[in-house]
Design a protein around this motif. Structure first.
Motif, PDB file in Angstrom:
ATOM      1  N   MET A 325       0.828  -1.205   0.000  1.00  0.00           N
ATOM      2  CA  MET A 325       0.000   0.000   0.000  1.00  0.00           C
ATOM      3  C   MET A 325       0.862   1.254   0.000  1.00  0.00           C
ATOM      4  O   MET A 325       0.599   2.218  -0.729  1.00  0.00           O
ATOM      5  N   LEU A 326       1.932   1.252   0.789  1.00  0.00           N
ATOM      6  CA  LEU A 326       2.825   2.414   0.830  1.00  0.00           C
ATOM      7  C   LEU A 326       3.540   2.627  -0.504  1.00  0.00           C
ATOM      8  O   LEU A 326       3.909   3.750  -0.853  1.00  0.00           O
ATOM      9  N   ARG A 327       3.728   1.556  -1.250  1.00  0.00           N
ATOM     10  CA  ARG A 327       4.351   1.660  -2.581  1.00  0.00           C
ATOM     11  C   ARG A 327       3.351   2.067  -3.650  1.00  0.00           C
ATOM     12  O   ARG A 327       3.734   2.341  -4.789  1.00  0.00           O
ATOM     13  N   GLY A 328       2.059   2.071  -3.302  1.00  0.00           N
ATOM     14  CA  GLY A 328       1.037   2.402  -4.282  1.00  0.00           C
ATOM     15  C   GLY A 328       0.592   1.236  -5.124  1.00  0.00           C
ATOM     16  O   GLY A 328       0.059   1.422  -6.224  1.00  0.00           O
ATOM     17  N   ASP A 329       0.775   0.001  -4.620  1.00  0.00           N
ATOM     18  CA  ASP A 329       0.378  -1.180  -5.397  1.00  0.00           C
ATOM     19  C   ASP A 329      -1.131  -1.331  -5.498  1.00  0.00           C
ATOM     20  O   ASP A 329      -1.635  -2.017  -6.385  1.00  0.00           O
ATOM     21  N   ASN A 330      -1.860  -0.728  -4.579  1.00  0.00           N
ATOM     22  CA  ASN A 330      -3.318  -0.898  -4.538  1.00  0.00           C
ATOM     23  C   ASN A 330      -4.030   0.092  -5.447  1.00  0.00           C
ATOM     24  O   ASN A 330      -3.525   1.179  -5.739  1.00  0.00           O
ATOM     25  N   ILE A 331      -5.210  -0.316  -5.895  1.00  0.00           N
ATOM     26  CA  ILE A 331      -6.168   0.601  -6.512  1.00  0.00           C
ATOM     27  C   ILE A 331      -7.393   0.590  -5.607  1.00  0.00           C
ATOM     28  O   ILE A 331      -7.923  -0.464  -5.260  1.00  0.00           O
ATOM     29  N   GLY A 332      -7.848   1.763  -5.197  1.00  0.00           N
ATOM     30  CA  GLY A 332      -8.918   1.834  -4.225  1.00  0.00           C
ATOM     31  C   GLY A 332      -8.414   1.447  -2.847  1.00  0.00           C
ATOM     32  O   GLY A 332      -7.252   1.646  -2.520  1.00  0.00           O
ATOM     33  N   LYS A 333      -9.289   0.864  -2.032  1.00  0.00           N
ATOM     34  CA  LYS A 333      -8.963   0.578  -0.640  1.00  0.00           C
ATOM     35  C   LYS A 333      -8.172  -0.691  -0.471  1.00  0.00           C
ATOM     36  O   LYS A 333      -8.527  -1.733  -1.030  1.00  0.00           O
ATOM     37  N   ALA A 334      -7.075  -0.622   0.288  1.00  0.00           N
ATOM     38  CA  ALA A 334      -6.277  -1.795   0.612  1.00  0.00           C
ATOM     39  C   ALA A 334      -6.801  -2.429   1.886  1.00  0.00           C
ATOM     40  O   ALA A 334      -6.898  -1.782   2.929  1.00  0.00           O
ATOM     41  N   LEU A 335      -7.147  -3.720   1.797  1.00  0.00           N
ATOM     42  CA  LEU A 335      -7.710  -4.441   2.932  1.00  0.00           C
ATOM     43  C   LEU A 335      -7.070  -5.826   3.024  1.00  0.00           C
ATOM     44  O   LEU A 335      -6.549  -6.353   2.028  1.00  0.00           O
ATOM     45  N   VAL A 336      -7.146  -6.387   4.202  1.00  0.00           N
ATOM     46  CA  VAL A 336      -6.759  -7.797   4.407  1.00  0.00           C
ATOM     47  C   VAL A 336      -7.996  -8.509   4.948  1.00  0.00           C
ATOM     48  O   VAL A 336      -8.653  -8.038   5.873  1.00  0.00           O
ATOM     49  N   LYS A 337      -8.276  -9.665   4.361  1.00  0.00           N
ATOM     50  CA  LYS A 337      -9.427 -10.463   4.759  1.00  0.00           C
ATOM     51  C   LYS A 337      -8.962 -11.720   5.461  1.00  0.00           C
ATOM     52  O   LYS A 337      -7.975 -12.328   5.069  1.00  0.00           O
ATOM     53  N   LYS A 338      -9.685 -12.100   6.504  1.00  0.00           N
ATOM     54  CA  LYS A 338      -9.359 -13.308   7.268  1.00  0.00           C
ATOM     55  C   LYS A 338      -9.216 -14.536   6.358  1.00  0.00           C
ATOM     56  O   LYS A 338     -10.016 -14.731   5.457  1.00  0.00           O
TER      57      LYS A 338
END
Length: 338
Positions: A325-338
């Motif tokens: 996320m800090l590198r900008g790899d995400n588009i929109g919201k970065a989340l982690v799912k169980k």
């Protein structure tokens, strides 16, 4: 006894965080007492502010962050089993909390959780995104601080991120011209083709100053800043008199090893253009939280507000998702799912 997993802040970040800066630990949880509630996190949010806040805490502290969790055992009737709660449990999978102020909290939680009711046709994960701190940062930051008027031009840095993508869509709902700045051609296409931005600039492959002159020929009235750094100095230099700037984030500076930067000085720009510049933390509008959620939900259900999630799967993926996320790899919201 039940064992919880948690990631702790193992060493001070030196520039960009590394996998070795996080340590997985196990914690035995006690038997629930009167008023205790045991929850299992099902979604974790990873956000830029965590990079700034963690070095202020002692090494070996649990990594901070928002969660959506499900109640799996409860001795408090206000939190029935099966209900969902929002809180700041951080990077842990199981947490015990107790809202009785006479008792010590047992799971690292420092803000009383509150029940979140699922909204039909909107995923629960959006309580950490468009209906969470990110969406509310966009909503209140833009409307309260910048008060955009129809036909004004809004420029957004970090426009393909969780906050920026919502800011731009709200700008379009308010009949403004919206120009996003993002870090790839793919992100720019998404902004224009799916989110209806009027224009988008790939700052990695375009001359920002020239692109702004071309795409915002009448100048810039509102700047919503998620990035900071030299990019923001360039944008602000092209703002109209009495323009308004909301400072939401400065992710371009978070991994710097020094507080010193080579930015163009912005103070003369602010003075000459008589800009209104204000930083904010979304918690200032906490008492109006449900007002924002209601409005954002209305726009989502009406098809006026779209969202995108970049979801990593599994508790163990938290460090990787955070670094990405800090590198900008995400588009929109970065989340982690169980």
């Amino acid at each position: 006894m039940v064992k919880a997993r948690k990631f702790v802040f193992a060493s001070i970040f030196d520039g960009e965080p590394k996998q070795s800066d996080f340590e997985l630990q196990f914690e035995e949880l006690p038997t629930l007492e009167d008023g205790d509630v045991l929850v299992e996190t099902i979604y974790w949010s990873v956000d830029p502010y965590m990079r700034v806040q963690m070095p202020k805490l002692p090494v070996n502290s649990t990594m901070i962050g928002e969660n959506i969790a499900r109640v799996i055992e409860s001795n408090d009737p206000k939190y029935p089993v099966g209900s969902y709660v929002w809180s700041f449990f951080g990077w842990r999978d199981l947490t015990i909390f107790n809202n009785n102020m006479d008792k010590k909290e047992k799971g690292g939680n420092h803000i009383p959780p509150y029940i979140v009711e699922p909204i039909a046709n909107i995923p629960l994960s959006q309580r950490l995104a468009s209906l969470g701190m990110t969406g509310l940062s966009a909503y209140f930051g833009l409307i309260e601080l910048c008060a955009p008027k129809a036909n004004e031009t809004i420029v957004i840095s970090g426009a393909a991120g969780a906050v920026g993508s919502i800011v731009g869509q709200i700008g379009k709902i308010l009949n403004c011209r919206v120009v996003g700045v993002a870090g790839s051609a793919e992100k720019c296409r998404w902004l224009k083709e799916e989110l209806n931005f009027d224009a988008a600039i790939d700052y990695k492959n375009e001359n920002i100053e020239e692109a702004l002159q071309r795409l915002a020929p009448n100048g810039i009235d509102v700047y919503f800043d998620n990035v900071g750094g030299e990019l923001s100095s360039i944008v602000m230099s092209q703002m109209n008199e009495f323009g308004r700037v909301a400072l939401c984030g400065a992710i371009s500076t978070y991994n710097l090893k020094s507080d010193r930067t080579t930015n163009i000085p912005i103070q003369p720009i602010i003075i000459a253009k008589q800009l209104k510049v204000e930083g904010f933390i979304v918690n200032r509008w906490f008492m109006r939280w449900e007002e924002g959620v209601a409005k954002l939900s209305q726009w989502i259900l009406a098809g006026q507000l779209k969202y995108r999630e970049t979801i990593s799967n599994g508790f163990d993926s938290l460090p990787t998702a955070f670094i990405g996320m800090l590198r900008g790899d995400n588009i929109g919201k970065a989340l982690v799912k169980k």
